[in-house]
Design an enzyme around this catalytic site. Structure first.
Site, PDB file in Angstrom:
ATOM      1  N   ILE A   8       2.752   7.063  -1.364  1.00 34.82           N
ATOM      2  CA  ILE A   8       3.908   7.932  -1.613  1.00 34.82           C
ATOM      3  C   ILE A   8       3.793   8.570  -2.989  1.00 34.82           C
ATOM      4  CG2 ILE A   8       6.417   7.984  -1.928  1.00 34.82           C
ATOM      5  CD1 ILE A   8       6.474   5.632   0.181  1.00 34.82           C
ATOM      6  N   ILE A  35       0.829  -1.204   0.000  1.00 38.52           N
ATOM      7  CA  ILE A  35       0.000   0.000   0.000  1.00 38.52           C
ATOM      8  C   ILE A  35       0.866   1.258   0.000  1.00 38.52           C
ATOM      9  CG2 ILE A  35      -1.728   1.329   1.296  1.00 38.52           C
ATOM     10  CD1 ILE A  35      -2.704  -1.374   2.449  1.00 38.52           C
ATOM     11  N   CYS A  36       1.972   1.207   0.730  1.00 40.08           N
ATOM     12  CA  CYS A  36       2.820   2.391   0.928  1.00 40.08           C
ATOM     13  C   CYS A  36       3.253   3.076  -0.371  1.00 40.08           C
ATOM     14  CB  CYS A  36       4.029   2.039   1.790  1.00 40.08           C
ATOM     15  SG  CYS A  36       3.562   1.426   3.426  1.00 40.08           S
ATOM     16  N   PRO A  37       3.719   2.348  -1.396  1.00 38.17           N
ATOM     17  CA  PRO A  37       4.139   3.063  -2.600  1.00 38.17           C
ATOM     18  C   PRO A  37       2.986   3.793  -3.281  1.00 38.17           C
ATOM     19  CG  PRO A  37       4.204   0.695  -2.980  1.00 38.17           C
ATOM     20  CD  PRO A  37       3.963   0.913  -1.513  1.00 38.17           C
TER      21      PRO A  37
END
Length: 181
Positions: free
Chosen positions: A56, A51-53
């Site tokens: 970002i 999920i993080c990318p």
């Protein structure tokens, strides 16, 4: 205890990584300095995850819009500067996200903000909008499995910068509320 609206954002100096031009060399960012600008600081749990990318990259697409609003974007996780560098080098989309990434591997900032998920030992998905006086004006915190809508940070920043009463779902350019005299 988690910091919230009206609290002073921690004015500490933390390690930071930016770009892919050179290996990290001990760069830091002093969070007490605002240079008269707003800050949007967002945490993600871990580098090299799923999920993080998406978050970002989503926030990275807003850098120019934030600059137009006298705001800077700062990302953060509890990974090291070298892990940040390696992740950026491994993914061109992340390499293009040219804003500072705090390397809060000691969890100094995450603990000060009160956003460490105790079982996983990583930061929750938290977003802080901080005014030019380093006072927190907006906080959202999501669990580890729910991504955010970065565009909401722009909408909230626009509302905060009006210094007016803004109704539900208000968008820049719409009428603000004017109480009857």
């Amino acid at each position: 205890m988690a910091l919230t609206v009206g609290d002073q954002f921690p004015g500490i100096t933390v390690p930071v990584q930016q770009g892919v031009g050179a290996l990290p060399a001990g760069e830091t960012i002093d969070l007490s300095k605002t240079d008269g600008k707003w800050k949007v600081v967002f945490f993600w749990p871990k580098d090299f995850t799923f999920i993080c990318p998406t978050e970002i990259i989503g926030y990275g697409e807003l850098v120019k819009d934030l600059a137009d609003r006298d705001a800077v974007l700062i990302g953060a996780s509890t990974d090291t500067d070298f892990v940040h560098f390696a992740w950026r080098k491994s993914d061109e989309r992340l390499a293009n996200c040219d804003f500072p990434w705090i390397a809060d591997n000691k969890k100094e900032l995450a603990n000060a903000l009160g956003i460490v998920e105790q079982n996983a030992g990583v930061a929750l998905r938290a977003t802080f909008i901080v005014d030019p006086h380093n006072v927190i004006q907006h906080v959202t915190v999501n669990g580890l499995n729910q991504g955010r809508n970065p565009a909401e940070a722009i909408r909230v920043l626009d509302a905060l910068q009006t210094d007016e009463l803004c109704p539900c779902n208000w968008q820049a350019g719409e009428e603000v509320l004017k109480p009857a005299a």
